[in-house]
Design an enzyme around this catalytic site. Structure first.
Site, PDB file in Angstrom:
ATOM      1  N   SER A  37     -32.119 -41.576   5.535  1.00 14.69           N
ATOM      2  CA  SER A  37     -33.387 -41.599   6.278  1.00 14.69           C
ATOM      3  C   SER A  37     -33.135 -41.061   7.679  1.00 14.69           C
ATOM      4  CB  SER A  37     -33.924 -43.027   6.372  1.00 14.69           C
ATOM      5  OG  SER A  37     -34.895 -43.072   7.413  1.00 14.69           O
ATOM      6  N   HIS A  62     -34.564 -38.065   3.307  1.00 15.00           N
ATOM      7  CA  HIS A  62     -35.708 -38.991   3.342  1.00 15.00           C
ATOM      8  C   HIS A  62     -36.385 -38.910   4.713  1.00 15.00           C
ATOM      9  CE1 HIS A  62     -37.885 -42.602   1.944  1.00 15.00           C
ATOM     10  NE2 HIS A  62     -37.791 -43.034   3.190  1.00 15.00           N
ATOM     11  N   ASP A  64     -39.366 -40.382   7.052  1.00 14.75           N
ATOM     12  CA  ASP A  64     -40.281 -41.511   7.242  1.00 14.75           C
ATOM     13  C   ASP A  64     -41.411 -41.121   8.183  1.00 14.75           C
ATOM     14  OD1 ASP A  64     -39.168 -43.695   5.677  1.00 14.75           O
ATOM     15  OD2 ASP A  64     -37.437 -43.548   7.013  1.00 14.75           O
ATOM     16  N   MET A  66     -44.743 -42.241   9.999  1.00 17.46           N
ATOM     17  CA  MET A  66     -45.438 -43.471  10.424  1.00 17.46           C
ATOM     18  C   MET A  66     -46.552 -43.120  11.402  1.00 17.46           C
ATOM     19  SD  MET A  66     -42.131 -45.904  10.997  1.00 17.46           S
ATOM     20  CE  MET A  66     -40.800 -45.994   9.807  1.00 17.46           C
ATOM     21  N   HIS A  95     -41.807 -39.976   2.784  1.00 24.30           N
ATOM     22  CA  HIS A  95     -42.354 -41.325   2.622  1.00 24.30           C
ATOM     23  C   HIS A  95     -43.490 -41.493   3.630  1.00 24.30           C
ATOM     24  CE1 HIS A  95     -41.394 -45.923   3.155  1.00 24.30           C
ATOM     25  NE2 HIS A  95     -42.628 -45.708   2.735  1.00 24.30           N
ATOM     26  N   MET A  97     -46.162 -43.435   5.466  1.00 26.57           N
ATOM     27  CA  MET A  97     -46.652 -44.765   5.852  1.00 26.57           C
ATOM     28  C   MET A  97     -47.847 -44.515   6.747  1.00 26.57           C
ATOM     29  SD  MET A  97     -42.880 -46.391   6.453  1.00 26.57           S
ATOM     30  CE  MET A  97     -42.122 -44.775   6.471  1.00 26.57           C
ATOM     31  N   MET A 166     -39.746 -51.130  -1.424  1.00 22.05           N
ATOM     32  CA  MET A 166     -39.374 -51.456  -0.041  1.00 22.05           C
ATOM     33  C   MET A 166     -38.624 -52.783  -0.034  1.00 22.05           C
ATOM     34  SD  MET A 166     -40.377 -48.942   1.782  1.00 22.05           S
ATOM     35  CE  MET A 166     -39.757 -49.650   3.313  1.00 22.05           C
ATOM     36  N   ASP A 204     -35.542 -48.762  -0.562  1.00 18.96           N
ATOM     37  CA  ASP A 204     -35.567 -48.346   0.850  1.00 18.96           C
ATOM     38  C   ASP A 204     -35.598 -49.571   1.759  1.00 18.96           C
ATOM     39  OD1 ASP A 204     -36.028 -47.110   3.280  1.00 18.96           O
ATOM     40  OD2 ASP A 204     -37.952 -46.223   2.712  1.00 18.96           O
TER      41      ASP A 204
HETATM   42  C1  DX5 Z   1     -38.644 -48.262   6.998  1.00 22.59           C
HETATM   43  C2  DX5 Z   1     -38.252 -46.915   6.441  1.00 22.59           C
HETATM   44  C3  DX5 Z   1     -36.827 -46.814   5.995  1.00 22.59           C
HETATM   45  C4  DX5 Z   1     -35.818 -47.071   7.073  1.00 22.59           C
HETATM   46  C5  DX5 Z   1     -34.517 -47.430   6.466  1.00 22.59           C
HETATM   47  O1  DX5 Z   1     -39.999 -48.263   7.221  1.00 22.59           O
HETATM   48  O2  DX5 Z   1     -39.071 -46.588   5.333  1.00 22.59           O
HETATM   49  O3  DX5 Z   1     -36.596 -45.558   5.376  1.00 22.59           O
HETATM   50  O4  DX5 Z   1     -35.654 -45.996   7.937  1.00 22.59           O
HETATM   51  O5  DX5 Z   1     -33.641 -47.756   7.483  1.00 22.59           O
HETATM   52  P1  DX5 Z   1     -32.396 -48.723   7.256  1.00 22.59           P
HETATM   53  O6  DX5 Z   1     -31.547 -48.066   6.211  1.00 22.59           O
HETATM   54  O7  DX5 Z   1     -31.768 -48.752   8.594  1.00 22.59           O
HETATM   55  O8  DX5 Z   1     -32.942 -50.043   6.806  1.00 22.59           O
HETATM   56 ZN    ZN Z   2     -38.637 -44.776   4.054  1.00 18.29          ZN
END
Ligand code: DX5
Ligand code: ZN
Length: 246
Positions: A37, A62, A64, A66, A95, A97, A166, A204
């Site tokens: 990620s 990956h 993320d 947000m 991903h 969010m 998750m 994840d």
């Molecule tokens: C959280 C993300 C994850 C996160 C994982 O909302 O979707 O992908 O970055 O990070 P670690 O591996 O540090 O938990």
């Molecule tokens: Zn993620």
């Protein structure tokens, strides 16, 4: 009947699938995919960071996304994905969010996403969003928050290419793994095998070498890791990724 060993010649773990009464595997096993990620990467040097994890043996990148609405954080938009695309040959595992989801799907598809995953709570028409992602020629994934039951996607499971469990609440890297999600991973493994489709089962959040082993034992075949991959800087990435493979 498929024969398999726990490790292939490259040392990658193969995941045993549910077996029929006669002991035959119902589906061919898949190697574990590791998806760093980039939330935990150096944001001032994202292109080089992606090149470094690609060279270090990652399988997917990956991303993320947000929106400070569906989750309490604000990260990466499609222009950044487009800028990063030339820096790796690996699939981009995006991903989302965000809420609403549908207005952003075309932009991420055009920016170079390969898989686009979304949370069923983020839009009212889950099946329509899956169709939209596929209409853009991309693999579609659904993401289950820790409190979201498997039943929320059971009627569309056969339409999905990936399910992402998750194991933390979405929004931040560096959180502790939520143990209760192992049972959900195992239940999903059974549901996917019963369908007989090659749907990826990804986990994840809070994934480190110890929790990775337990996710794989429960039936996961793809692991996202931010903190555990990017710890220690580029010289450590190959060892960090290898440690997650078991
Ligand atoms: C959280 C993300 C994850 C996160 C994982 O909302 O979707 O992908 O970055 O990070 P670690 O591996 O540090 O938990
Ligand atoms: Zn993620």
């Amino acid at each position: 009947m498929f024969q398999f060993d726990r490790k292939d010649p490259k040392g990658r773990i193969w995941i045993p699938r549910s077996t029929r009464d006669d002991g035959a595997l119902t589906m061919p096993p898949k190697p574990v995919r590791i998806a760093p990620s980039i939330l935990s990467a150096d944001f001032a040097a994202l292109g080089q960071e992606i090149e470094a994890v690609t060279a270090a043996g990652a399988d997917w990148i990956h991303v993320d996304v947000m929106d400070n609405h569906f989750v309490p954080n604000l990260t990466i938009g499609p222009v950044v994905v487009k800028a990063l695309r030339p820096h790796s040959r690996l699939p981009f595992d995006v991903h989302l969010m965000v809420s609403p989801v549908d207005p952003l799907v075309p932009a991420f598809a055009e920016a170079g996403a390969d898989t686009i995953s979304f949370h069923p709570e983020a839009g009212p028409h889950v099946h329509r969003t899956i169709q939209l992602i596929k209409h853009h020629g991309k693999r579609a994934g659904c993401v289950l928050n820790p409190a979201t039951p498997l039943s929320s996607i059971e009627n569309v499971l056969g339409d999905l290419d990936l399910v992402l469990v998750m194991s933390v609440n979405p929004g931040f890297g560096g959180q502790a793994f939520i143990e209760s999600q192992l049972a959900k991973i195992a239940a999903l493994r059974r549901a996917i095998d019963a369908l007989g489709k090659p749907i990826d089962l990804e986990v994840d959040g809070g994934v480190n070498p110890e929790t990775a082993r337990r996710c794989l034992a429960a039936g996961a075949d793809a692991l996202v890791a931010g903190t555990a991959v990017f710890a220690g800087g580029p010289a450590k990435y190959a060892a960090n990724i290898k440690a997650l493979r078991g």
